[in-house]
Design an enzyme around this catalytic site. Sequence first.
Site, PDB file in Angstrom:
ATOM      1  CB  ALA A 101     -14.567   4.873   3.648  1.00 20.67           C
ATOM      2  CG  ASN A 123     -16.972  -6.771   3.637  1.00 19.84           C
ATOM      3  OD1 ASN A 123     -17.708  -7.563   2.903  1.00 19.84           O
ATOM      4  ND2 ASN A 123     -17.433  -5.917   4.843  1.00 19.84           N
ATOM      5  NE  ARG A 135      -1.456  15.504   3.870  1.00 19.71           N
ATOM      6  CZ  ARG A 135      -0.335  14.789   3.342  1.00 19.71           C
ATOM      7  NH1 ARG A 135       0.336  14.206   4.056  1.00 19.71           N
ATOM      8  NH2 ARG A 135       0.100  15.654   2.169  1.00 19.71           N
ATOM      9  CG  HIS A 181       3.795  -2.207 -12.827  1.00 21.41           C
ATOM     10  ND1 HIS A 181       3.851  -3.409 -13.716  1.00 21.41           N
ATOM     11  CD2 HIS A 181       2.377  -2.177 -12.760  1.00 21.41           C
ATOM     12  CE1 HIS A 181       2.750  -3.969 -13.910  1.00 21.41           C
ATOM     13  NE2 HIS A 181       1.910  -3.515 -13.501  1.00 21.41           N
TER      14      HIS A 181
END
Length: 194
Positions: free
Chosen positions: A159, A82, A179, A112
């Site tokens: 989300a 999306n 979780r 990193h």
Amino acid sequence: MSVRREVARYWATLTWRQHLSLALEEWLGWLVRSLPGALGFALRHLLCRLLFARADGVVFLYPGARIMHAYGMTAGANLRVNSGAFVDARGGLVVGADVLIGPNAVIVTSQHRWDDPALPIVAQGHQTAPVTIGDDVWIGGNAVVTPGVTIGTGSVVGAGAVVTADVPPYTIVGGVPARAIGRRPHRSARETAS
């Protein structure tokens, strides 16, 4: 570390094919990334077929989705990415069939290094770790998937979740860090009920 040395070190880590792929995804991606309608979808699909290590079936990239280091990505049929999503396949990314990646989601396969306190983080380079996403997975909007994670078949990433560990098949995860918050029924459970 000088900028010139940093650029030379990065340049040396990639093959000529990877450099070509990056140049094509930057220039051609820039041209087609925002094109609306059927023509935009078709051109982005063709670009994915050209640049991915492998793409089965159709890849639906919505306007504004961005994929970097596409040479490291394999995708099953019916992948949908999306608007605003960012996918970095530098460390290797395997995506199954029928996967949905929500708006502004981020999937990264490199990060990193930060383990040497004697060096600034910017001078420590990157470490990569592959990500695997099974079939029939939905990654919700604004979710983040970190390097080295496997998301099992049939799973849902809520989300805004930040996935830092493997997700078992047919599990619904949410939160920061993500979780388990539920389970999805799967085919074998439905088949035995009938």
